[in-house]
Write a protein that holds these residues in place. Structure first.
Motif, PDB file in Angstrom:
ATOM      1  N   ARG A 232       0.858  -1.194   0.000  1.00 30.39           N
ATOM      2  CA  ARG A 232       0.000   0.000   0.000  1.00 30.39           C
ATOM      3  C   ARG A 232       0.887   1.234   0.000  1.00 30.39           C
ATOM      4  O   ARG A 232       1.894   1.289   0.708  1.00 30.39           O
ATOM      5  N   PHE A 243      -4.164   6.173   2.064  1.00 30.29           N
ATOM      6  CA  PHE A 243      -3.517   5.254   1.130  1.00 30.29           C
ATOM      7  C   PHE A 243      -4.037   5.504  -0.287  1.00 30.29           C
ATOM      8  O   PHE A 243      -5.217   5.805  -0.491  1.00 30.29           O
ATOM      9  N   LEU A 293      -6.195  -2.627  -5.087  1.00 29.08           N
ATOM     10  CA  LEU A 293      -5.590  -1.295  -5.119  1.00 29.08           C
ATOM     11  C   LEU A 293      -6.320  -0.343  -6.067  1.00 29.08           C
ATOM     12  O   LEU A 293      -5.930   0.816  -6.201  1.00 29.08           O
ATOM     13  N   GLU A 418       0.375  -7.145   4.006  1.00 32.00           N
ATOM     14  CA  GLU A 418       1.549  -6.538   3.388  1.00 32.00           C
ATOM     15  C   GLU A 418       2.809  -7.272   3.820  1.00 32.00           C
ATOM     16  O   GLU A 418       2.830  -7.936   4.855  1.00 32.00           O
TER      17      GLU A 418
END
Length: 665
Positions: A232, A243, A293, A418
Motif C-alpha cells: 500500500r 492510502f 488497489l 503486506e
C-alpha cells in the motif's frame, strides 16, 4: 542460434552440436504438445489451422508508433508519409516485390505502422535503408517507439487521462509503460497524475529505467516489488495520512508466452501444459492484488501474451467468482474498430503435465479454478467480453486482454496483508544557512539499499544554489520549486538536481520505509563552469516543462536560418550568423546557458525551444548528436549518416571555449 559451448558444458537450447562438423543446425519450429493442446481446444477452426501454424512459424514484422503531442506527432507522420512511404511501394529485391508499409487500422490517428520486411532487405535496399535511418533517429529522439502491434492494445483500453494515478504492476521491459506515460502527457506538459512502473526483478527494473528515461517525465516512478504483494502506498495531505487507490492499473502478468513464439524461438522447444498450470496462481494473485488497489469506478486491464485459457479466462473467472458484483468485465467490442479479434471463451479442456485430460472430479493436484465455470457462472461472468487476438488474423503476435471496472469497495478491499515493514531508522537532522535564514532539513533513512543504489533526498527551494538558478533563469512562481531532489549521500546539490511532480514527492517522502525506489525525476539543473555567474545549466530533459516558466532575457528569439547555422557548425562565431538582432542579444548576455525560441512558419508544425551555450565569441547548440541529425532532417531535409559528426568550425574559438565541450548533452 547460440554460440559454441565448451565440450564439458551442458548443452543448452540453440547450442551447436560439435559432432555436426561445425555446421549450425536450424531450430525446428514445431511442438507436438502445443499442437495437440490447441487443436483439442478448437479455438482455431480446423480449416484455418495450417495458416495459423504457418504464421506462428514466420518472422514477426516490424511495427512502430509515432508519439508526442498532436502537432509534433502529425509532423513526424507527415514526413514518413510524404518522404518515405511513396518510395517504398513496388520495391523489388532479388526478384521479389517487397510489401510496402501499412498502417494499423485500429490504432488512433494512423500513428502506428507495420513493415513486413526482413533485416536483409533493410540493410541492402537503399530506400528501406533510408527509412531505417529515419526510424532510428526518431526513436533516439523519442518521437517513435518500436513496439509489437498487439502490445499496444492494453494501454489503449485503459483510457489514461492526465489526472490519473496509474500503476503498471509488471512493467519490464517498458513498451506499454511508455504508452501509459505518453497518454498521461497527451494534452499537457505538466499533468497532475503519475505512472508507477513496478517489476519484481531488480535487474529488469533497471532495464526499465533505460527504456523510459528518454520520455523525460517527472511523473514517472520506477519501483521494485513482487506484484503479488505490492505494498500500500501512503500519502499525506494536510497532516492526515491515507492510502493511494489507483484510477488505472495494468496487470500484464508473467505467462507461458506462446503468443510470442514468432520472436521467442524458445517457446517452440520449451512449451508444455505445466507452464500455464504453474503460473495460474501467480497470475490470479497479481490480478486480485491490482483489484484491491483499484478505486471505485477505476479500470484495470489484465493481459497476457498467451493463448492458454488456464492463464486467461480461468484467471478472470476466478476473480469474478471471488469479487462478485463489486467488479465487472467491460464490453470493448466497439473499441479499436479495425482490430480483428475473437471473443473470450467459457469452455475449455484442461490437461495435466503428462498431457492427460482432466476433469474437476478427477483433477489430481490441479487447482479447481483452472477449470471452466459452471453454466450458471458462465451466464453471469460474460467471458465473451474478453479479447483474443490470434497470430494469423492480422500478421501479429498472439494476445489476450480483459478489461475490468470496479463497482464498489470496502475498507477491507484497500487494506490487505503486506510484507513486513522494516524497522524505521533514526532521522538525520541537518541545518543549512540561506539568504532567508536557517532552514532545518530532516531526512529519514530509507530501506536498506544495495551499494550501487543512490538515495532520493529533497532539498528546499530556498537552498542558495537553487536560488541562483531561479533568479538567473527568471523562473516564475507558477513552477513548483519545492520538488527538487538530489541523488547522493550528502544531500547537497553538487552535480545534478532533479525534479519530480508534486504527487510523486509526497509518495517518495511518505514511503521511504516501505518501498524500494529505483528511479524518479528528470534532470533539472546540471553543474557547469564555476567561473561564471550561475554555475548551473538547465538540462534538456526538463525543457518541455521549464519553457513555460522562464521569463528572462536568456530566452532569445531565433530564425530558422540561424538555427541551421547552430545545427551545422560545432562552434559558430557570432560572425557566422547573418541575424544582427540575434548577434546583438548574444553579445549582451553573460556567458552561460541560454535558450533559443524558433517560431515555425507553418501553423501545423510545432515551435522549437532549444538550449544553447553562449560564450564570449561563439555559441554552441547543446543537443545530442542524434538529436542534431534528427532536427536537420525534420526541419531542413538534410540527410546524415550514422557516423557523421558536426563539421568542426573555428578551431581557435573551440580551443578558447574548450571547457564548453563538457556541457554537450
Amino acid at each position: 542460434m547460440a554460440r559454441r559451448k565448451g565440450n564439458n558444458r551442458k548443452k543448452t537450447f540453440g547450442a551447436r552440436d560439435d559432432r555436426n562438423n561445425g555446421e549450425w543446425t536450424e531450430i525446428k519450429k514445431d511442438n507436438e504438445k502445443w499442437e495437440t493442446y490447441y487443436k483439442a481446444q478448437k479455438f482455431i477452426p480446423e480449416k484455418d489451422w495450417d495458416f495459423f501454424k504457418k504464421t506462428c512459424q514466420t518472422q514477426l514484422p516490424l511495427t512502430f508508433r509515432i508519439t508526442g503531442n498532436r502537432k509534433h506527432a502529425n509532423e513526424i507522420l507527415d514526413i514518413f508519409k510524404t518522404k518515405h512511404l511513396p518510395q517504398l511501394g513496388n520495391v523489388e529485391f532479388e526478384g521479389e516485390i517487397i510489401k510496402p508499409p501499412v498502417n494499423l487500422p485500429w490504432y488512433p490517428d494512423n500513428l502506428a505502422w507495420q513493415l513486413d520486411v526482413s533485416k536483409t532487405v533493410i540493410r541492402k535496399n537503399e530506400q528501406f535503408s533510408k527509412t531505417q535511418r529515419f526510424l532510428v533517429l526518431e526513436t533516439s529522439a523519442g518521437n517513435i517507439s518500436r513496439q509489437e502491434a498487439v502490445s499496444m492494445i492494453p494501454p489503449l483500453l485503459l483510457d489514461v487521462e492526465p489526472h490519473h494515478k496509474v500503476l503498471d504492476t509488471c512493467a519490464a521491459p517498458g513498451s506499454k509503460t511508455a504508452q501509459l506515460i505518453e497518454s498521461l502527457h497527451s494534452t499537457s506538459d505538466e499533468p497532475t497524475g503519475f505512472v508507477i512502473a513496478n517489476d519484481a526483478d531488480a535487474r529488469r527494473s533497471h532495464m526499465l529505467v533505460h527504456q523510459l528515461k528518454r520520455l523525460n517525465s517527472p511523473n514517472l516512478l520506477v519501483v521494485n516489488h513482487d506484484a503479488q504483494f505490492f505494498p500500500r502506498i501512503q500519502i499525506e495531505n494536510n497532516g492526515k495520512k491515507s492510502f493511494v487507490l489507483f484510477d488505472r492499473i495494468l496487470c500484464d502478468v508473467p505467462c507461458s508466452g506462446d503468443g510470442t513464439m514468432r520472436k521467442n524461438i524458445n517457446v517452440w522447444k520449451d512449451w508444455n501444459t505445466q507452464g500455464g498450470l504453474g503460473l495460474h496462481t501467480v497470475q490470479y494473485n497479481i490480478l486480485t492484488r491490482g483489484l484491491k488497489l483499484l478505486k471505485k469506478g477505476g479500470r484495470l486491464v489484465y493481459s497476457t501474451c498467451s493463448l492458454n485459457p488456464v492463464e486467461n479466462e480461468a484467471v478472470v473467472a476466478q476473480a469474478l467468482r471471488q469479487w462478485g458484483d463489486k467488479i465487472k468485465l467491460v464490453d470493448c467490442s466497439d473499441r479499436l474498430p479495425g482490430l480483428i479479434r475473437e471473443k473470450g471463451v467459457s469452455d475449455w479442456l484442461v490437461y495435466d503435465r503428462n498431457m492427460d485430460l482432466k476433469t474437476k472430479e478427477n483433477r489430481g493436484d490441479i487447482k479447481e479454478s483452472c477449470f471452466p465455470p459452471t453454466k450458471e457462472e458462465a451466464e453471469n461472468f460474460h467471458l465473451d467480453r474478453c479479447i483474443r487476438v490470434y497470430q494469423h488474423f492480422q500478421n501479429t503476435g498472439g494476445f489476450f486482454i480483459a478489461v475490468f471496472e470496479k463497482n464498489g469497495e470496502t475498507q477491507k478491499d484497500a487494506v490487505v496483508d503486506e510484507p513486513p515493514k522494516e524497522e524505521p531508522n533514526s532521522a538525520i537532522v541537518k541545518k543549512m544557512k540561506t539568504d532567508s535564514g536557517d532552514v532545518v532539513v530532516t531526512k529519514k533513512e530509507k530501506l536498506p539499499r544495495d551499494a550501487n543504489e543512490e538515495p532520493f533526498i529533497f532539498i528546499p527551494s530556498v537552498h542558495p544554489e537553487l536560488e541562483k538558478c531561479w533568479k538567473f533563469y527568471g523562473v516564475d512562481d507558477k513552477f513548483d520549486k519545492n520538488n527538487c531532489l538530489v541523488r547522493n549521500a550528502t544531500g547537497d546539490p553538487t552535480r545534478v538536481v532533479y525534479t519530480v511532480s508534486k504527487s510523486l514527492k509526497n509518495i517518495i517522502e511518505s514511503n521511504e520505509d516501505r518501498m524500494k525506489f529505483i528511479y524518479a525525476g528528470v534532470k533539472l539543473f546540471v553543474a557547469q563552469r564555476s567561473d561564471i555567474e550561475c554555475p548551473w545549466r538547465v538540462q534538456s530533459e526538463s525543457i518541455p516543462i521549464m519553457k513555460h516558466h522562464m521569463n528572462s532575457a536568456r530566452v532569445v528569439e531565433c530564425t530558422e536560418d540561424a538555427l541551421k547555422v547552430l545545427l551545422t557548425h560545432a562552434f559558430p562565431t557570432f560572425d557566422d550568423f547573418k541575424d544582427e538582432s540575434l548577434v546583438s542579444k548574444l553579445k549582451e548576455l553573460k556567458t552561460g546557458c541560454i535558450f533559443v525560441s524558433i517560431k515555425r512558419n507553418d501553423p501545423l508544425k510545432e515551435d522549437l525551444f532549444l538550449p544553447v551555450w553562449n560564450g564570449s565569441k561563439c555559441a554552441n547548440l547543446m543537443v545530442a548528436k542524434d538529436d542534431t541529425h534528427e532536427l536537420l532532417y525534420r526541419i531542413f531535409g538534410i540527410e546524415t549518416t550514422r557516423n557523421e559528426q558536426k563539421k568542426p568550425q573555428q578551431q581557435d574559438e573551440k580551443k578558447e571555449e574548450g571547457k564548453m565541450t563538457e556541457n554537450k548533452i
